[in-house]
Design a protein around this motif. Sequence first.
Motif, PDB file in Angstrom:
ATOM      1  N   ASP A 294       1.036  -1.303   0.114  1.00 12.27           N
ATOM      2  CA  ASP A 294      -0.254  -0.215  -0.064  1.00 12.27           C
ATOM      3  C   ASP A 294       0.831   1.236  -0.068  1.00 12.27           C
ATOM      4  OD1 ASP A 294      -2.350  -1.569  -0.218  1.00 12.27           O
ATOM      5  OD2 ASP A 294      -2.528  -1.471   2.028  1.00 12.27           O
ATOM      6  N   ALA A 295       2.005   0.878   0.774  1.00  9.32           N
ATOM      7  CA  ALA A 295       2.948   2.409   0.760  1.00  9.32           C
ATOM      8  C   ALA A 295       3.583   2.664  -0.575  1.00  9.32           C
ATOM      9  CB  ALA A 295       3.608   2.179   1.676  1.00  9.32           C
ATOM     10  N   ALA A 296       3.793   1.517  -1.056  1.00  8.42           N
ATOM     11  CA  ALA A 296       4.539   1.645  -2.547  1.00  8.42           C
ATOM     12  C   ALA A 296       3.408   2.262  -3.592  1.00  8.42           C
ATOM     13  CB  ALA A 296       5.097   0.304  -2.786  1.00  8.42           C
ATOM     14  N   ARG A 297       2.290   1.639  -3.308  1.00 12.57           N
ATOM     15  CA  ARG A 297       1.270   2.026  -4.425  1.00 12.57           C
ATOM     16  C   ARG A 297       0.901   3.662  -4.353  1.00 12.57           C
ATOM     17  NH1 ARG A 297      -2.531  -1.112  -2.872  1.00 12.57           N
ATOM     18  NH2 ARG A 297      -1.422  -2.785  -3.968  1.00 12.57           N
ATOM     19  N   SER A 298       0.833   3.915  -2.980  1.00 13.44           N
ATOM     20  CA  SER A 298       0.546   5.459  -2.641  1.00 13.44           C
ATOM     21  C   SER A 298       1.944   6.308  -3.132  1.00 13.44           C
ATOM     22  CB  SER A 298       0.352   5.712  -1.245  1.00 13.44           C
ATOM     23  OG  SER A 298       1.441   5.474  -0.342  1.00 13.44           O
ATOM     24  N   ILE A 299       3.067   5.923  -2.963  1.00  9.30           N
ATOM     25  CA  ILE A 299       4.311   6.555  -3.456  1.00  9.30           C
ATOM     26  C   ILE A 299       4.204   6.749  -4.800  1.00  9.30           C
ATOM     27  CG2 ILE A 299       6.739   6.647  -3.571  1.00  9.30           C
ATOM     28  CD1 ILE A 299       6.590   5.516  -0.749  1.00  9.30           C
ATOM     29  N   GLY A 300       3.910   5.686  -5.614  1.00  4.42           N
ATOM     30  CA  GLY A 300       3.947   5.687  -7.011  1.00  4.42           C
ATOM     31  C   GLY A 300       2.615   6.778  -7.623  1.00  4.42           C
ATOM     32  N   LYS A 301       1.746   6.637  -7.047  1.00  5.12           N
ATOM     33  CA  LYS A 301       0.622   7.680  -7.288  1.00  5.12           C
ATOM     34  C   LYS A 301       0.880   9.141  -7.064  1.00  5.12           C
ATOM     35  CE  LYS A 301      -3.491   4.919  -6.652  1.00  5.12           C
ATOM     36  NZ  LYS A 301      -4.677   4.699  -5.991  1.00  5.12           N
ATOM     37  N   SER A 302       1.771   9.495  -6.004  1.00  9.74           N
ATOM     38  CA  SER A 302       2.170  10.630  -5.704  1.00  9.74           C
ATOM     39  C   SER A 302       3.182  11.289  -6.738  1.00  9.74           C
ATOM     40  CB  SER A 302       2.920  10.496  -4.268  1.00  9.74           C
ATOM     41  OG  SER A 302       1.786  10.360  -3.291  1.00  9.74           O
ATOM     42  N   MET A 303       4.008  10.060  -7.309  1.00 11.87           N
ATOM     43  CA  MET A 303       5.217  10.454  -8.134  1.00 11.87           C
ATOM     44  C   MET A 303       4.700  10.785  -9.227  1.00 11.87           C
ATOM     45  SD  MET A 303       8.151  10.490  -6.718  1.00 11.87           S
ATOM     46  CE  MET A 303       9.367  10.271  -8.014  1.00 11.87           C
ATOM     47  N   LYS A 304       3.473  10.047  -9.760  1.00 11.63           N
ATOM     48  CA  LYS A 304       2.746  10.445 -11.018  1.00 11.63           C
ATOM     49  C   LYS A 304       2.245  11.633 -11.142  1.00 11.63           C
ATOM     50  CE  LYS A 304      -0.829   8.260 -14.090  1.00 11.63           C
ATOM     51  NZ  LYS A 304      -1.859   7.111 -14.057  1.00 11.63           N
ATOM     52  N   ILE A 305       1.549  12.130  -9.793  1.00 15.84           N
ATOM     53  CA  ILE A 305       0.876  13.432  -9.925  1.00 15.84           C
ATOM     54  C   ILE A 305       2.096  14.470  -9.637  1.00 15.84           C
ATOM     55  CG2 ILE A 305      -0.329  15.025  -8.379  1.00 15.84           C
ATOM     56  CD1 ILE A 305      -1.979  12.457  -7.426  1.00 15.84           C
ATOM     57  N   PHE A 306       3.086  14.327  -9.037  1.00 19.63           N
ATOM     58  CA  PHE A 306       4.305  15.081  -9.052  1.00 19.63           C
ATOM     59  C   PHE A 306       4.734  15.291 -10.308  1.00 19.63           C
ATOM     60  CE2 PHE A 306       8.955  16.079  -8.447  1.00 19.63           C
ATOM     61  CZ  PHE A 306       8.776  17.181  -7.678  1.00 19.63           C
ATOM     62  N   LYS A 307       4.999  14.469 -11.143  1.00 20.30           N
ATOM     63  CA  LYS A 307       5.617  14.610 -12.668  1.00 20.30           C
ATOM     64  C   LYS A 307       4.505  15.471 -13.275  1.00 20.30           C
ATOM     65  CE  LYS A 307       8.465  10.369 -13.286  1.00 20.30           C
ATOM     66  NZ  LYS A 307       8.554   9.158 -13.838  1.00 20.30           N
ATOM     67  N   ALA A 308       3.332  15.050 -13.159  1.00 20.52           N
ATOM     68  CA  ALA A 308       2.282  15.665 -14.150  1.00 20.52           C
ATOM     69  C   ALA A 308       2.287  17.269 -13.452  1.00 20.52           C
ATOM     70  CB  ALA A 308       1.176  15.246 -13.834  1.00 20.52           C
ATOM     71  N   GLU A 309       2.305  17.521 -12.340  1.00 19.54           N
ATOM     72  CA  GLU A 309       2.348  19.043 -12.002  1.00 19.54           C
ATOM     73  C   GLU A 309       3.705  19.582 -12.335  1.00 19.54           C
ATOM     74  OE1 GLU A 309       0.110  20.790 -10.597  1.00 19.54           O
ATOM     75  OE2 GLU A 309      -1.145  19.088 -10.927  1.00 19.54           O
ATOM     76  N   THR A 310       4.974  19.073 -12.542  1.00 17.19           N
ATOM     77  CA  THR A 310       6.014  19.791 -12.738  1.00 17.19           C
ATOM     78  C   THR A 310       5.955  20.062 -14.206  1.00 17.19           C
ATOM     79  OG1 THR A 310       7.194  17.686 -12.942  1.00 17.19           O
ATOM     80  CG2 THR A 310       7.501  18.530 -10.916  1.00 17.19           C
ATOM     81  N   LYS A 311       5.424  19.169 -15.003  1.00 14.21           N
ATOM     82  CA  LYS A 311       5.272  19.406 -16.513  1.00 14.21           C
ATOM     83  C   LYS A 311       4.562  20.416 -16.868  1.00 14.21           C
ATOM     84  CE  LYS A 311       6.532  14.866 -18.243  1.00 14.21           C
ATOM     85  NZ  LYS A 311       5.827  13.566 -19.065  1.00 14.21           N
TER      86      LYS A 311
END
Length: 105
Positions: free
Chosen positions: A29-46
């Motif tokens: 669950d922690a890995a899944r939430s980190i992956g989602k956070s990274m995906k959102i972070f990448k989208a926001e930085t773009k």
Amino acid sequence: MFANGLQGWHLIILVLLVVLLFGAKRLPDAARSIGKSMKIFKAETKDLAGENKPAAEDAVDAETKQITPKPAAAPATDQQVADLQRQLDELKKQQAADQPQKNAS
């Protein structure tokens, strides 16, 4: 100071500590939430960089679509609730009918 860097046994100790601290059940669950956070972070930085603005919105929309429940299951749930309510009413009637017989004895 850190001339040797991280060696294999250092990584093994770190993995064991993480498993002991968080437990094996919480790690996926922690890995899944980190992956989602990274995906959102990448989208926001773009988005901030001005690149691919519609893709960032699509990524956030995809996340919200996954979270929302499907409304198709509602009629089946309502029917189940109605059936359970009828069963409960019947049990209450049976219990009320049995109650005077016990008091009469």
